[in-house]
Design a protein around this motif. Structure first.
Motif, mmCIF file in Angstrom:
data_model
loop_
_atom_site.group_PDB
_atom_site.id
_atom_site.type_symbol
_atom_site.label_atom_id
_atom_site.label_comp_id
_atom_site.label_asym_id
_atom_site.label_seq_id
_atom_site.Cartn_x
_atom_site.Cartn_y
_atom_site.Cartn_z
ATOM 1 N N ARG A 63 67.485 42.205 58.421
ATOM 2 C CA ARG A 63 68.904 42.171 58.026
ATOM 3 C C ARG A 63 69.805 42.427 59.229
ATOM 4 O O ARG A 63 70.890 41.846 59.348
ATOM 5 C CB ARG A 63 69.159 43.209 56.916
ATOM 6 C CG ARG A 63 68.540 42.827 55.582
ATOM 7 C CD ARG A 63 68.610 43.967 54.585
ATOM 8 N NE ARG A 63 69.981 44.395 54.320
ATOM 9 C CZ ARG A 63 70.767 43.833 53.420
ATOM 10 N NH1 ARG A 63 70.332 42.827 52.692
ATOM 11 N NH2 ARG A 63 72.004 44.256 53.240
ATOM 12 N N LEU A 64 69.371 43.286 60.132
ATOM 13 C CA LEU A 64 70.170 43.552 61.334
ATOM 14 C C LEU A 64 70.309 42.279 62.172
ATOM 15 O O LEU A 64 71.389 41.946 62.642
ATOM 16 C CB LEU A 64 69.530 44.654 62.182
ATOM 17 C CG LEU A 64 70.254 44.889 63.512
ATOM 18 C CD1 LEU A 64 71.515 45.691 63.300
ATOM 19 C CD2 LEU A 64 69.355 45.553 64.523
ATOM 20 N N VAL A 65 69.197 41.557 62.320
ATOM 21 C CA VAL A 65 69.222 40.321 63.113
ATOM 22 C C VAL A 65 70.192 39.322 62.479
ATOM 23 O O VAL A 65 71.021 38.697 63.160
ATOM 24 C CB VAL A 65 67.799 39.719 63.233
ATOM 25 C CG1 VAL A 65 67.865 38.332 63.851
ATOM 26 C CG2 VAL A 65 66.921 40.639 64.058
ATOM 27 N N ILE A 66 70.110 39.196 61.147
ATOM 28 C CA ILE A 66 71.005 38.264 60.450
ATOM 29 C C ILE A 66 72.463 38.664 60.695
ATOM 30 O O ILE A 66 73.331 37.842 61.008
ATOM 31 C CB ILE A 66 70.710 38.250 58.935
ATOM 32 C CG1 ILE A 66 69.296 37.720 58.688
ATOM 33 C CG2 ILE A 66 71.745 37.410 58.194
ATOM 34 C CD1 ILE A 66 68.833 37.848 57.251
ATOM 35 N N LEU A 67 72.729 39.970 60.571
ATOM 36 C CA LEU A 67 74.092 40.480 60.721
ATOM 37 C C LEU A 67 74.625 40.202 62.130
ATOM 38 O O LEU A 67 75.750 39.720 62.308
ATOM 39 C CB LEU A 67 74.050 41.990 60.450
ATOM 40 C CG LEU A 67 75.366 42.701 60.213
ATOM 41 C CD1 LEU A 67 76.138 42.035 59.098
ATOM 42 C CD2 LEU A 67 75.085 44.155 59.850
ATOM 43 N N ALA A 68 73.785 40.497 63.133
ATOM 44 C CA ALA A 68 74.221 40.265 64.513
ATOM 45 C C ALA A 68 74.453 38.775 64.743
ATOM 46 O O ALA A 68 75.420 38.379 65.406
ATOM 47 C CB ALA A 68 73.168 40.797 65.489
ATOM 48 N N ALA A 69 73.597 37.932 64.145
ATOM 49 C CA ALA A 69 73.775 36.489 64.287
ATOM 50 C C ALA A 69 75.084 36.044 63.649
ATOM 51 O O ALA A 69 75.784 35.169 64.171
ATOM 52 C CB ALA A 69 72.593 35.760 63.650
ATOM 53 N N LEU A 70 75.421 36.679 62.514
ATOM 54 C CA LEU A 70 76.682 36.362 61.833
ATOM 55 C C LEU A 70 77.875 36.646 62.743
ATOM 56 O O LEU A 70 78.796 35.828 62.872
ATOM 57 C CB LEU A 70 76.821 37.245 60.593
ATOM 58 C CG LEU A 70 76.318 36.688 59.281
ATOM 59 C CD1 LEU A 70 76.469 37.736 58.198
ATOM 60 C CD2 LEU A 70 77.131 35.453 58.936
ATOM 61 N N VAL A 71 77.865 37.824 63.361
ATOM 62 C CA VAL A 71 78.988 38.193 64.233
ATOM 63 C C VAL A 71 79.040 37.248 65.429
ATOM 64 O O VAL A 71 80.109 36.776 65.826
ATOM 65 C CB VAL A 71 78.857 39.661 64.704
ATOM 66 C CG1 VAL A 71 79.968 40.010 65.682
ATOM 67 C CG2 VAL A 71 78.898 40.602 63.510
#
Lengths: 316, 507, 143
Positions: free
Chosen positions: C72-80
């Motif tokens: 989830r952290l990776v997804i979130l960072a990718a989103l930003v």
């Protein structure tokens, strides 16, 4: 509040244009198409920022344009210049920096992606009155006495930037004395070292004026081309036979290749705002005066300074 | 020192309804801006200055100072409520403020923070008003050599903040020191670790970096760990018992020595230009923790931690005006912004200020005292609002905070470069928290190193590279002796505290 | 324990890379009152040595994160990161709405009212606050 003000200003200005077309700068039809962005090479709240915002507000009122001020601090105006260089030369973006931004930075750090020749210059709004000053407690009151002092002991000079350091080195070479430039984090840091007596003198651009008026400091030499009003007895280095000045103009620039008609229009608009009464008042408060060297004069000053720094720094 | 008539006339100038209105408005704006994640008080000041163009001089200055004062109170709110301090100075407040809030006492934590903040601010104002001139002269004695010694002392004292593992804390501080060297070096202006990017010439943008490391890392953590089960809950539990939020005079007085020492530290650090409120807050917190009988209780919601941090960082605000008003030297960026405001209103800060503008200055002093009370009053109302806002579910609080941090980094660091820095440090901060490598130790290394390096270079130049010249600087010698003493005296105790604290959650 | 040793190894390796590659490449080593390389080198040596000490660490202080959390952290960072990349193209408001919609979905929010707050009200308020009230221009929408 500011929005309503600019709307009111725009309304007023459009009325003025309709009634007296000669009031505003002569611009090609259809310019500007949309808003004009003023990119300031320094942070919000500083001196250059205040000047840019004053000019922008005046332009809005006078020309009926929408002028948005945006800050691009970093690398002494370098970040702004690099961004400006990549913009379309259609007059929609004006950069605000200092002489050193284009005359010194490209030669000081080799990776700088621009030189002063990548831009056209609309003009200037102010020239900072640099001076070499010391506190009155020191045993010298004039440049000659200071050099005499330095001959015996060497002297430390707190500086606030590369151009000031170079000037100190030029002085040391010229007079054949040991002068040590002590780099401060900025003008305030250098001023503090000087007021505390930790260094023998300091180069300053603005903060020294009040100190001189209060009798706490004396100006040993003016580092400008001409003598300054607040210290008329302090000679320039040029008068003393050393062709060295610190050029501190606030400059307005556009990307190279801007359409001559648009360029002329912007240069005229800048000149009208710099010569305005409101701007003169701001300059009064800064103990300075409005100076617009115009497109050719600005380029000449920058070219001269750039040529000097290029050869000086190449010889290091 | 002007005569009594000038002082009274100044105070009378300040006592108008419109001034009172703008003081309250300024304090409210400052508190709100300070409390919104991703926004900082510097942003608020830079933006408020143009608004004051049309006001009269005293009103304008009173307004700006009120914004600044409000900001110091507001900055603690997100640190306490959702553990996202947006600025280094409120990071120390989060250490004990957030654990207290998590225990179900958010109102109590906010009250402690508000009262001690105003306490520190008020007494540093009093120092400013009464002994500004002599204190400024003492502060001027702090030359490059003395400040170098002071920074050495700060480094030795502040190791109390390294977290549970001494080695990891020191790693974090060394990384901070390394990141601080990014940009042009303070001595000769050569680029370091800039990788050819002009954006890095002035170093990493501190605001975007702090937002990333301290706030976004926590937001990432909270969003990443959300499961279907915890999605709808609010960030912190609100206590149902009324007396959990109440604070008696006895509670406050219990920490009077801590608050007083914090105020003294903040005032002294503030009077020396260039050091700043983060240094004061960290120093005060660290000294308080290390000299306590029970250092292990710090970091678990100890009110002494809040008092030590808030009183010290707020005391800097008033004291920062000492070099500004007496010598014309701005002590930090906020003070530099005030200088431009002064100048725009036709007043040149400098040694003539008291003589030429005595009435205005005393009017400003009166306004500052009023602003402290306004801060208390607005803070009382504000904390109810924040407590209400924080009752929204996680699914609103954290995304909203993230967008505000994103936008705030864009605006302060001049574009998407700032957002990129925020993102990088957000991810880095997440892993630092996971591996218990204290982000606070990192920030301390980052904040203290440039000052140390710059002053060390100046000292070497001034002493012509002769280390024995330090003997001409008795203040510096005293500070260096204190550094050694702090290692010897505080060292063993610190380790004992650290061992006991192993089973506590990481700071 | 393994985590702690891995951290130590990683940190020590970074210190070595700094000393052998990054500092020679990116910092000028020149004589002067204080060498510009002094502080970076001191920090790098500290990082190297402390990393080695950390390899010998005896107490575990790291926390745990589930694999799910890291994903989830990776997804979130990718989103930003995605937000940073598309903002100059489509402007602030559409980017903010998309980002908030994605994050709200990640938060498992199902209640329409709260979704509306996150996806519509939050971007609108942020835009109003920075662009209009504070007059700090955000990337505009292309027309």
């Amino acid at each position: 509040m500011t929005i309503t003000r600019s709307i009111a200003a725009a309304a007023l200005a459009s009325v003025a244009i309709a009634a007296h077309p000669a009031v505003a700068a002569e611009c090609p039809a259809g310019f500007p198409d949309g808003q004009i962005t003023m990119l300031v090479g320094y942070g919000a709240g500083g001196g250059t920022d205040a000047i840019a915002r004053a000019i922008a507000a005046d332009m809005e009122a006078r020309q009926g344009w929408t002028v948005v001020v945006d800050n691009r601090p970093g690398a002494g105006g370098g970040v702004m210049s690099a961004e400006l260089m990549g913009k379309e030369p259609d007059g929609s973006v004006i950069g605000v920096g200092a002489t050193g931004t284009v005359a010194l930075n490209p030669y000081e750090t080799k990776s700088t992606p621009f030189t002063y020749e990548d831009f056209d210059y609309l003009g200037t709004a102010m020239n900072i009155n640099y001076g070499l000053v010391s506190i009155t407690d020191k045993p010298y009151k004039t440049l000659a006495e200071f050099i005499e002092f330095a001959k015996a002991n060497g002297a430390t000079i707190a500086t606030g930037g590369k151009s000031q350091e170079i000037l100190v080195r030029q002085m040391a070479d010229h007079y054949g004395v040991e002068l040590i430039a002590v780099p401060g984090k900025g003008a305030a840091d250098s001023m503090q070292a000087a007021l505390g007596g930790h260094v023998d003198a300091t180069t300053q651009g603005t903060q020294h004026v009040q100190q001189i008026k209060a009798g706490a400091m004396v100006q040993l030499a003016s580092l400008t081309g001409e003598r300054v009003p607040y210290a008329p007895d302090s000679p320039t280095l040029v008068e003393e036979g050393l062709d060295a000045t610190i050029e501190g103009q606030t400059i307005f620039m556009v990307p190279k290749g801007t359409d001559p008609a648009v360029f002329a229009c912007l240069a005229q608009a800048l000149d009208e705002s710099v010569q305005s009464e409101g701007y003169a008042e701001l300059m009064d408060r800064l103990d300075n005066k409005a100076v617009n060297l115009g497109p050719d004069g600005t380029r000449a000053v920058i070219a001269k300074a750039a040529a000097f720094y290029q050869s000086y720094l190449a010889g290091e | 020192m002007p005569d009594l008539a000038t002082i009274l006339a100044g105070a009378a100038d300040a006592a108008t309804l419109s001034n009172l209105f703008f003081i309250i408005l300024g304090v409210a704006i400052g508190q709100v801006v300070g409390a919104i994640p991703g926004m900082t008080i510097l942003m608020a000041l830079a933006i408020a200055i143009p608004i004051t163009y049309t006001m009269d001089t005293l009103t304008a200055i009173a307004f700006l100072i009120s914004v600044n004062k409000g900001g110091t109170v507001g900055g603690a709110i997100p640190a306490i409520l959702i553990n996202t301090p947006g600025t280094p100075e409120s990071a120390a407040t989060a250490l004990d403020g957030h654990p207290m809030a998590k225990k179900g006492q958010p109102m109590k934590a906010m009250r402690y923070s508000l009262y001690y903040s105003v306490f520190g601010d008020f007494w540093s104002d009093i120092v400013l008003i009464t002994v500004a001139a002599p204190l400024a002269i003492v502060a001027l004695k702090m030359g490059p050599v003395e400040v170098t010694a002071l920074m050495v002392l700060a480094f030795t004292v502040i190791t109390g903040l390294v977290g549970n593992s001494m080695v990891k804390g020191l790693i974090a501080a060394a990384l901070g020191c390394l990141c601080a060297s990014i940009g042009l070096d303070p001595g000769q202006g050569t680029p370091r670790f800039t990788f050819g990017s002009l954006n890095l010439y002035d170093g990493l943008p501190l605001t975007a970096m702090s937002i990333g490391l301290l706030a976004v890392a926590e937001i990432f953590h909270q969003i990443a760990k959300t499961t279907k089960a915890t999605a709808a809950t609010a960030p912190i539990p609100m206590s149902v018992r009324e007396d959990d939020g109440r604070l008696t005079l006895k509670d406050l007085l219990a920490n009077r020595y801590v608050a007083l020492r914090a105020t003294v530290i903040g005032t002294l650090i503030g009077a020396i230009p260039g050091l700043g409120s983060a240094t004061a807050g960290f120093l005060s917190y660290s000294i308080t923790k290390q000299s306590a009988k029970d250092p292990e209780s710090f970091g678990t919601g100890d009110p002494r931690g809040i008092a030590a941090s808030e009183a010290a960082n707020s005391a800097v605000v008033g004291a920062n005006l000492i070099p500004l008003l007496t010598l014309g030297i701005p002590g930090n960026i906020a003070a530099a912004l005030l200088v431009s405001a002064f100048i725009i209103h036709g007043i040149q800060p400098g040694p003539l200020l008291f003589k030429e503008q005595g009435q205005l200055i005393y009017g400003m002093f009166a306004a500052m005292l009023v602003a402290n009370f306004a801060n208390l009053a607005v803070g009382q109302i504000g904390m109810r609002f924040w407590a209400f806002a924080i009752s929204a579910p996680n699914s609103v609080i954290y995304p909203a905070s993230l967008l505000l941090c994103f936008t705030g980094s864009y605006v302060t660091a001049g574009g998407l470069f700032g957002v990129m820095i925020m993102l990088i440090f957000g991810v880095a901060g997440y892993f630092m928290r996971l591996f218990a490598i204290s982000p606070i130790a990192f920030i301390i290394g980052y904040v203290l190193t440039p000052e140390l390096e710059s002053k060390l270079i100046q000292s070497v130049l001034i002493t012509r590279g002769d280390p024995w010249k330090v003997l001409d600087h008795p203040i510096a010698i005293a500070l260096l002796v204190l550094s050694v003493a702090s290692i010897v005296y505080l060292g063993p105790r610190r380790r004992k505290g650290a061992k006991k604290a192993v089973d506590q959650p990481a700071a | 324990m393994l985590t702690e040793r891995l951290i130590g190894g990683f940190v020590a390796a970074f210190g070595a890379v700094l000393l052998l590659v990054l500092i020679p490449m990116e910092v000028s080593d020149m004589r002067g009152p204080v060498n510009p390389a002094l502080f970076p080198k001191a920090a790098a040596w500290l990082i190297l040595l402390l990393g080695v000490v950390q390899i010998l660490a005896t107490a575990r202080t790291s926390q745990d994160a589930s694999p799910m959390e890291l994903v989830r952290l990776v997804i979130l960072a990718a989103l930003v990161l995605g937000g940073i990349l598309i903002m100059p193209v489509i402007g602030f408001l559409p980017t903010a709405v998309l980002m908030m919609a994605a994050v709200a979905a990640m938060m498992f929010e199902r209640r329409l009212g709260w979704i509306a707050v996150t996806v519509i009200a939050v971007p609108a308020v942020t835009f109003t606050l920075f662009d209009i009230v504070l007059e700090r221009p955000l990337p505009p929408m292309p027309y």
